[in-house]
Structure formats: structure tokens, C-alpha cells
Scaffold this active site. Structure first.
Site, short mmCIF file in Angstrom:
data_model
loop_
_atom_site.label_atom_id
_atom_site.label_comp_id
_atom_site.label_asym_id
_atom_site.label_seq_id
_atom_site.Cartn_x
_atom_site.Cartn_y
_atom_site.Cartn_z
N THR A 174 0.86 -1.03 0.01
CA THR A 174 0.01 -0.13 0.05
C THR A 174 0.90 1.28 0.05
O THR A 174 0.56 2.16 -0.57
CB THR A 174 -1.01 -0.09 1.42
OG1 THR A 174 -1.72 -1.03 1.06
CG2 THR A 174 -1.82 1.30 1.48
N SER B 234 1.43 -7.58 -1.13
CA SER B 234 2.02 -8.46 -0.31
C SER B 234 1.22 -9.67 0.05
O SER B 234 1.64 -10.70 0.61
CB SER B 234 2.49 -7.85 1.14
OG SER B 234 1.46 -7.81 2.13
N THR C 91 1.67 -4.25 4.31
CA THR C 91 1.41 -4.51 5.79
C THR C 91 1.00 -5.76 5.89
O THR C 91 0.96 -6.70 6.84
CB THR C 91 0.28 -3.66 6.43
OG1 THR C 91 -0.91 -3.80 5.72
CG2 THR C 91 0.84 -2.11 6.39
N ASP C 92 0.24 -6.42 4.82
CA ASP C 92 -0.60 -7.85 5.21
C ASP C 92 0.42 -9.03 5.53
O ASP C 92 -0.27 -9.82 6.26
CB ASP C 92 -1.53 -8.15 3.85
CG ASP C 92 -2.77 -7.36 3.75
OD1 ASP C 92 -3.03 -6.46 4.62
OD2 ASP C 92 -3.42 -7.20 2.88
#
Ligand code: SIN
Length: 339
Positions: free
Chosen positions: A13, A63, A96-97
Site C-alpha cells: 500500500t 504482499s 502490511t498484510d
């Protein structure tokens, strides 16, 4: 000697864009290259101080799509840069995932000697680069402050002014800017107005898997380890289906991590299926689906190995690395016995 900070871009992101600057959820991740991202940050030149800045795009993905080949590419580039005497630290921009998984993986396979001298800092954003109020630029500035800190060692994650260890960091929120937490361990420190305030020393791990060195990692096959969860009405059907004879497209399952309820408890039918899998030579590790704490060993939970405090996703990485090491050792023993 002038020291360098190396930025490795992987997407996420932080590099995402939406058509509307007010849209912080309907964006496409991994659209802006790391060089352009860095070029747009006011104050970055000042933040890096007397360090030179270098950047490289290793992969450009959301990710959620991170896989073994992306990790292989990333770990090679991180190790390459860390090993250069003029490199002070490496900063990785990441979605972030799955950041917690990449951080943990890097912390387990990078050269431990290098990690005792230098830091690899992963950072990210919850809002896309196109947002009218993006969080990525500040996270990058904070990551730079951490990367330049003398006390920063090993693999770290920096988000929303908070520094986490690779072992403990976990994404705990799908939307808020402060999306990460270190659970009971707590954060390692904070970044405030460009200054780093450490509250704990950095734990350093690195390369436990000697036979799976970074140099050889891309020639190694990632063993298939699946995660199954216990819940009301759970059965052993998924485990049994996964243990059926492998097809050409689906490699055999080598391990299971079970995200148990509470203290790693597992429904009796699921437990039976996991025992059957074990009897076929499949490794089984028991973790807890609880957000905090770890499985406390007890006679009540029986013979399954526990995840030694690792979350299910990190226990999966740990088990896969152990299986890789076992396979490499077995191959070596076979070669040696030929002489
Ligand atoms: C991703 O993980 O690549 C997308 C989501 C994010 O970075 O927050």
C-alpha cells in the site's frame, strides 16, 4: 567512509495508488517505484544526514501475493547489501498484510553475524501513496531514524512511530494507521520527532538453518506446510484430504501447524486426523489461535510439539525451515555415504 542506507522496494500500500485522493481503501497496491516514493518525501535528505542513499526495486507486488520466489529474491538482495562494508543498514518497504511473515523469515535466514552488526528495517503504510493524508512518508522517515540508530540490530519493523521485533510483530488491525502490535512482549521502542527512544534491546537471531544458506536458498524447495484451525464443528476432513496422494500440481504436505483453541486444544476428530498424518511422516506443530500468550506445555495437550510461542503463520515458517534443514542434512549424509 561515507555510509549508505539502501532501500529495497517490494510494493504494498505504501506504493499504492487510487484515483481519488480521499480513497484510502479502494486503491491498487504496488504501483509506484521505490525511487519515486523516496523522491517525493520532503525531509528525507535531512533525515539521512551524512549517509548516501541507494534504492532498488526487488519486486513490486501486493504482499498478499508474496511467495517463496519473492522471498528468495529479497533475501539475496538484503544479504548482498548488508555484507557491503559501506552499507549502514537496509530499509525494506513492504505491504502490511504479510510484513510480519517476511520480517520473521528474514530474521531466521540472514547471516547472524551481519545481523549482530547492522539492522534491516521493514516499513509500510496503511494508506496509499496517492492519499491526501498518507502515512508512508512519515513511516519511511521513522524507519530511517531507526536504521541510523547505533542500537538498531537484527530485523525490525517500524510503523506508526513504533519499533517491533521480527519475532513479535503482528498485524492486528485492518484499517487504523497503528496496525501493528508486539503483544505481551511490547514494542522495542518509539520514534518521536525523528529521535529513537529504545525501551528494550534488539533481539538478534539470524541463520539457524545452516544448510539452507542464503546463497543456496533459491535452489531449495520450500516444503509444503499448511495451517489448519480448530473451531466449533472442526473435523479432520481437510487434513485427510491434504494427506491424500499428491498430484503433479500439488506437492505432498510435509507439515501442519494447527491453530488450536485456547491452550492449543484441538477437536477430537481433527486431532485424530493430525495423528494419522504424523503416522505417515507429516510433522505437526500446535499453536494457539489466541491473539496473545503462547501454548503452555501440559500433559493434557498431549504429544504434539508446541510452537514455542510463535503465532501460527510464524510457526509455519519455522517448521518449513526445519524441514528444509532436515532434507538438506539427509541429502548430505547420502552423498557422504557414497564415499
Ligand atoms: C499489501 O499488504 O501489500 C497491501 C496492504 C497494505 O500494504 O496495507
Amino acid at each position: 567512509m561515507l555510509k549508505k542506507l539502501v532501500f529495497l522496494g517490494t510494493g504494498g500500500t505504501i506504493a499504492g495508488t487510487a484515483t481519488d485522493t480521499a480513497d484510502n481503501v479502494g486503491y491498487t497496491a504496488a504501483q509506484v517505484g521505490v525511487e519515486r516514493l523516496l523522491g517525493a518525501i520532503t525531509g528525507l535528505r535531512h533525515a539521512v544526514g551524512d549517509c548516501a542513499l541507494e534504492s532498488e526495486q526487488v519486486v513490486q507486488i501486493d504482499s498478499k501475493d508474496m511467495g517463496w520466489r519473492h522471498w528468495c529474491a529479497l533475501v539475496q538482495r538484503v544479504q548482498h547489501h548488508l555484507a557491503q562494508s559501506d552499507v549502514a543498514a537496509v530499509v525494506v518497504t513492504h505491504g502490511t498484510d504479510t510484513l510480519e511473515e517476511t520480517a520473521f523469515f528474514l530474521s531466521r535466514v540472514l547471516d547472524g553475524q551481519l545481523l549482530r552488526e547492522k539492522a534491516v528495517v521493514l516499513t509500510c503504510a496503511m494508506r496509499p501513496a496517492s492519499s491526501s493524508t498518507p502515512d508512508g512518508p512519515q513511516n519511511i522517515l521513522d524507519a530511517v531514524a531507526v536504521a541510523r540508530s547505533e542500537s538498531a540490530l537484527g530485523v525490525l519493523a517500524v510503523c506508526a512511530g513504533t519499533i517491533h521485533s521480527a519475532r513479535d510483530v503482528q498485524k492486528v488491525h485492518p484499517y487504523r494507521l497503528n496496525a501493528f502490535d508486539s503483544g505481551e512482549a511490547g514494542p522495542l521502542g518509539f520514534v518521536e520527532e525523528g529521535r529513537v527512544r529504545w525501551v528494550h534491546p534488539c533481539p538478534v537471531v539470524g541463520a539457524p538453518v545452516s544448510s539452507t544458506s542464503v546463497q543456496s536458498i533459491s535452489s531449495v524447495v520450500w516444503p509444503r506446510v499448511e495451517i489448519v484451525m480448530n473451531y466449533v464443528g472442526a473435523t479432520g476432513a481437510t487434513v485427510r484430504a491434504l494427506c491424500r496422494v499428491p498430484t503433479a500440481d500439488e506437492p505432498a504436505v510435509r507439515g501442519f501447524v494447527v491453530a488450536g483453541t485456547g491452550n492449543g486444544t484441538v477437536h477430537e476428530d481433527l486431532l485424530l486426523a493430525l495423528r494419522e498424518a504424523q503416522a505417515q511422516g507429516v510433522s505437526v506443530v500446535r499453536a494457539t489461535r489466541c491473539a496473545q500468550g503462547c501454548v503452555v506445555p501440559s500433559s493434557a495437550i498431549g504429544e504434539l510439539l508446541d510452537s514455542r510461542g510463535l503465532s501460527p503463520v510464524k510457526a509455519r515458517i519455522e517448521l518449513a525451515l526445519e524441514l528444509m534443514e532436515k532434507a538438506a542434512d539427509a541429502a548430505l549424509a547420502k552423498t557422504t555415504s557414497l564415499f
